[in-house]
Design a protein around this motif. Structure first.
Motif, short mmCIF file in Angstrom:
data_model
loop_
_atom_site.label_atom_id
_atom_site.label_comp_id
_atom_site.label_asym_id
_atom_site.label_seq_id
_atom_site.Cartn_x
_atom_site.Cartn_y
_atom_site.Cartn_z
N LEU A 105 8.31 18.14 60.57
CA LEU A 105 7.28 18.81 59.77
C LEU A 105 6.74 20.04 60.50
N THR A 106 6.56 19.93 61.82
CA THR A 106 6.10 21.08 62.60
C THR A 106 7.13 22.22 62.56
N VAL A 142 6.92 23.94 59.10
CA VAL A 142 5.75 24.83 58.98
C VAL A 142 5.97 26.10 59.79
N THR A 143 6.54 25.98 60.98
CA THR A 143 6.82 27.16 61.81
C THR A 143 7.79 28.11 61.12
N LEU A 159 8.31 28.36 57.87
CA LEU A 159 7.66 28.98 56.71
C LEU A 159 6.73 30.10 57.14
N VAL A 160 6.00 29.91 58.23
CA VAL A 160 5.10 30.98 58.71
C VAL A 160 5.92 32.18 59.17
#
Length: 154
Positions: A105-106, A109-110, A112-113
């Motif tokens: 999940l981390t 998110v990384t 996507l950012v």
């Protein structure tokens, strides 16, 4: 008036007094002791000690130990240790899956950012470097200025 608090009158309170009631002990008369005779008279034994003294007393039969109960093929302690190990492995597996999920999940998110930053940066670059005719803003023509005796002659 109350001398400790001159502005307050003393208050009266109802007091209820409880008197203890004595407990009379009950008299228990002990049952008369009746001597119990053994079914048979035990044999008297005499032993001569190495120093010459003679000890006389009743012979005592040795106490018989209780029969040994057959043990199960696997002890309860071994079963408990094995069950504890299985439970520990189940918990460790669950924790491993949980940490793997959090790591994935981390990473998502990384990514996507990072993708959002690349897209937004590209959009800003296109806006800045576009070759359109009107850029917006004020155009200023700079010419040579002359300063004479601290006066500006433009």
């Amino acid at each position: 008036m109350n001398p400790e608090h001159p502005g307050h009158a003393p208050t009266e309170r109802a007091v209820e007094v409880h008197q203890p009631t004595p407990i009379t002990p009950t008299v228990v008369t002990p049952a008369p002791l009746a001597p119990a005779q053994p079914g048979q008279v035990p044999a008297v034994a005499s032993i001569v000690l190495p120093d010459g003294r003679v000890v006389t007393g009743y012979a005592i039969e040795p106490a018989q130990p209780e029969p040994v109960v057959a043990k199960p093929p696997v002890s309860r302690a071994a079963v408990n240790v094995a069950l504890g190990g299985v439970g520990f492995l189940a918990v460790c597996g669950g924790l491993l899956l949980l940490t793997t999920f959090i790591t994935a999940l981390t990473a998502l998110v990384t990514q996507l950012v990072t993708l959002a930053a690349v897209i937004f940066g590209g959009w800003v670059a296109v806006q800045v470097f576009s070759a359109s005719g009107h850029r917006g803003g004020t155009t200023v023509n700079i010419r040579r200025a002359v300063f004479k005796r601290n006066h500006f002659n433009g």
